[in-house]
Design a protein around this motif. Structure first.
Motif, short mmCIF file in Angstrom:
data_model
loop_
_atom_site.label_atom_id
_atom_site.label_comp_id
_atom_site.label_asym_id
_atom_site.label_seq_id
_atom_site.Cartn_x
_atom_site.Cartn_y
_atom_site.Cartn_z
N GLY A 73 20.07 9.98 -6.03
CA GLY A 73 18.62 10.35 -5.71
C GLY A 73 17.40 9.23 -6.55
N THR A 74 18.19 7.63 -7.01
CA THR A 74 16.95 7.09 -8.20
C THR A 74 16.41 6.41 -7.16
OG1 THR A 74 19.23 7.29 -9.12
CG2 THR A 74 17.54 5.02 -9.43
N PHE A 75 14.75 6.16 -7.91
CA PHE A 75 14.22 5.36 -7.32
C PHE A 75 12.87 4.86 -8.61
CE2 PHE A 75 12.38 9.56 -7.98
CZ PHE A 75 11.06 9.42 -8.67
N TYR A 76 12.38 3.68 -8.38
CA TYR A 76 11.70 2.84 -9.47
C TYR A 76 10.39 2.50 -8.42
CZ TYR A 76 16.40 1.47 -9.64
OH TYR A 76 17.68 1.48 -10.06
N VAL A 110 2.61 3.65 2.24
CA VAL A 110 3.89 4.45 2.33
C VAL A 110 4.94 3.93 3.09
CG1 VAL A 110 3.00 4.14 4.86
CG2 VAL A 110 3.89 6.36 4.03
N THR A 111 6.06 4.46 2.54
CA THR A 111 7.31 4.39 2.58
C THR A 111 7.91 6.06 3.08
OG1 THR A 111 9.01 2.66 1.55
CG2 THR A 111 8.38 3.82 0.45
N HIS A 112 9.51 4.99 2.93
CA HIS A 112 10.82 6.13 3.71
C HIS A 112 11.51 5.86 1.92
CE1 HIS A 112 13.49 3.54 4.97
NE2 HIS A 112 12.41 2.55 5.52
N ALA A 113 11.95 7.06 2.59
CA ALA A 113 13.43 6.84 1.46
C ALA A 113 15.09 5.95 2.16
CB ALA A 113 13.76 7.98 0.73
N GLY A 114 15.04 6.27 2.90
CA GLY A 114 16.50 5.65 3.78
C GLY A 114 17.53 6.12 3.76
N ASP A 115 17.45 8.51 3.46
CA ASP A 115 18.15 9.22 3.79
C ASP A 115 17.95 9.54 4.42
OD1 ASP A 115 15.59 10.23 3.65
OD2 ASP A 115 15.69 11.29 1.43
N GLY A 116 17.36 9.40 5.77
CA GLY A 116 18.24 10.00 6.92
C GLY A 116 16.84 11.56 6.90
N GLY A 145 -0.85 -7.45 -8.74
CA GLY A 145 0.22 -7.54 -8.31
C GLY A 145 0.20 -6.06 -7.42
N GLY A 146 1.72 -5.68 -6.49
CA GLY A 146 1.45 -4.28 -6.31
C GLY A 146 2.90 -4.20 -5.29
N ALA A 147 3.51 -5.29 -4.52
CA ALA A 147 5.18 -5.13 -3.72
C ALA A 147 6.07 -4.30 -4.78
CB ALA A 147 4.70 -5.45 -3.43
N LEU A 148 6.58 -3.92 -4.73
CA LEU A 148 7.87 -3.48 -5.16
C LEU A 148 8.98 -2.92 -4.08
CD1 LEU A 148 9.47 -3.22 -7.61
CD2 LEU A 148 8.87 0.05 -7.69
N LEU A 149 10.02 -3.73 -3.79
CA LEU A 149 10.84 -3.34 -2.39
C LEU A 149 12.28 -3.80 -2.88
CD1 LEU A 149 10.12 -5.79 0.03
CD2 LEU A 149 9.10 -6.04 -1.98
N PHE A 150 13.64 -3.59 -1.89
CA PHE A 150 14.59 -3.93 -1.98
C PHE A 150 15.26 -5.03 -1.33
CE2 PHE A 150 15.55 -0.12 -4.96
CZ PHE A 150 16.78 -0.42 -6.03
N GLY A 151 15.67 -5.83 -1.88
CA GLY A 151 16.05 -7.47 -0.23
C GLY A 151 17.14 -6.56 0.37
N LEU A 187 6.28 1.57 -4.81
CA LEU A 187 7.41 2.60 -4.77
C LEU A 187 8.80 1.98 -3.87
CD1 LEU A 187 8.71 5.79 -5.41
CD2 LEU A 187 7.35 6.70 -3.18
N ALA A 188 9.61 2.02 -4.86
CA ALA A 188 10.99 1.77 -3.73
C ALA A 188 12.12 2.88 -4.26
CB ALA A 188 11.35 -0.06 -4.28
#
Length: 391
Positions: A118-121, A57-63, A167-173, A108-109
């Motif tokens: 509107g871009t995601f990975y 579970v994550t968020h999009a950081g878009d408010g 593995g699994g994790a995908l995220l922006f640093g 998902l990131a």
């Protein structure tokens, strides 16, 4: 997703420490004068249920405040206002291979500029052979509730010799780069020693620049650029780093690496690292030697626990930076898939300390953060929980 450590603390020592902390508070002393394991009472509050094998579970950081949940068969679901929306945000079930326990839609990131681009990975195991796929997607017609499956741009594929340890994790640093955590390729004991092989992407954390159109670029300051080893590699010597996360306040990286038969571990990379750390697998499982061979400069875990202590598969979490539980701020939360135990890991005066905070009944496949820094727990049986103060 197979799997912390009570470290050097036995149960009696842990109880004594908790009692000492309580006495310190009652006597009006500052907790900083007597550092010890965090001892905060927490509980799990259900947010939504009815999910199919949720993994993240994550968020999009878009408010927007929306949460996005990965379902292993290949769907991304939306939670808005505490309600699970019926229509999926993205449906990739036609291209995701989810045949085994560790295959499926894994990561998902959202791009740092998602609100505008509107871009995601996503990271998934692809049909027909289960290879790793890293792909870029965009919203459908700018609709924030719909990702466009036809917009897929495949950026990277990695052949997987076995069906496990993807593995699994995908995220922006914090640096804006995309980090992808890959397992050692599977089977047991890393039979081809891929985690220590710098010419293989398996058993590694990759660091990629995806800020420009087209395929990824390698950041020029990656540690193996211009020397032996694949340029994409940021860290190596990992068995199955199922979940990793950055501390949003400090930029430190926490890596929970699933063990073989005996030890589960949490590794740490400070924010000022220039990369290139070797976390030891398969020569080391946790702090113990597992196999013959060399692991140059092996970095040992900051926390570990044995299967004999209870548990089987560590699930990495987040450093708590929310507001609902002030006593948890700065504590790294992580758990075990099999037992549902949740631990808190802190560092005081250079010493790492851990305490078990909650015994849940969840099959913890992941933790997650919302935009406010509150932390969530994902139960593979179909429920998302929020971590809240007990009582």
């Amino acid at each position: 997703m197979e799997a912390v450590s009570t470290g050097a603390f036995d149960v009696g020592a842990l109880v004594r420490t908790v009692v000492a902390l309580l006495l310190t508070v009652l006597m009006g002393c500052s907790p900083a004068q007597a550092p010890g394991p965090v001892a905060v009472a927490i509980a799990l509050e259900p947010v939504v249920d009815g999910l199919e094998n949720p993994l993240y579970v994550t968020h999009a950081g878009d408010g927007s405040g929306r949460l996005y949940v990965l379902e292993q068969p290949g769907r991304v679901r939306v939670v808005e206002g505490g309600r699970l929306l019926e229509a999926p945000f993205l449906d990739l079930t036609d291209r995701v291979l989810s045949r085994g326990n560790e295959q499926g839609l894994l990561g998902l990131a959202f791009a740092p500029d998602f609100a505008g681009s509107g871009t995601f990975y996503v990271h998934y195991t692809g049909r027909p052979d289960g290879r790793t796929v890293l792909a870029r997607y965009r919203l459908k017609g700018g609709d924030p509730y719909r990702g466009d499956p036809d917009s897929e741009e495949v950026l990277l594929t990695v052949e997987q010799p076995y069906a496990n340890h993807n593995g699994g994790a995908l995220l922006f640093g914090p640096d804006g780069c995309l980090y992808l955590a890959l397992g050692d390729g599977g089977s047991a004991g890393d039979p081809e020693n891929r985690a220590q092989n710098l010419e293989s992407l398996l058993g590694k954390i990759l660091r990629l620049d995806v800020s420009q159109p087209g395929p990824y670029r390698v950041p020029p300051d990656n540690p193996f650029v211009g020397r032996e080893g694949r340029d994409e590699i940021w860290a190596y010597g990992l068995r199955n780093p199922w979940r990793i996360s950055f501390d949003r306040a400090t930029g430190d990286l926490y890596i929970a690496d699933v063990g073989q038969n005996a030890i589960e571990e949490v590794n740490f990379q400070p924010a000022d690292s220039r990369g290139g750390e070797n976390y030891g697998w398969r020569v080391y499982e946790g702090s113990r030697r597992y196999a013959q061979g060399e692991a140059p400069g092996a970095v040992l875990p900051v926390a570990e626990y044995t299967h004999a202590e209870g548990g089987c598969s560590v699930t990495g979490g987040y450093v708590y930076r929310g507001k609902a539980i002030p006593g948890l701020v700065g504590t790294y939360l992580y758990g075990d898939y099999c037992t549902g135990h949740i631990w808190g890991l802190t560092r005081a005066n250079g010493e790492w300390r851990t305490a078990r905070l909650l015994d849940s009944n969840a099959n913890i496949t992941s933790f997650g953060e919302d935009e406010e820094g509150e932390v969530y727990v994902v139960d593979r049986r179909g429920t998302i929980y929020r971590i809240v103060p007990a009582g």
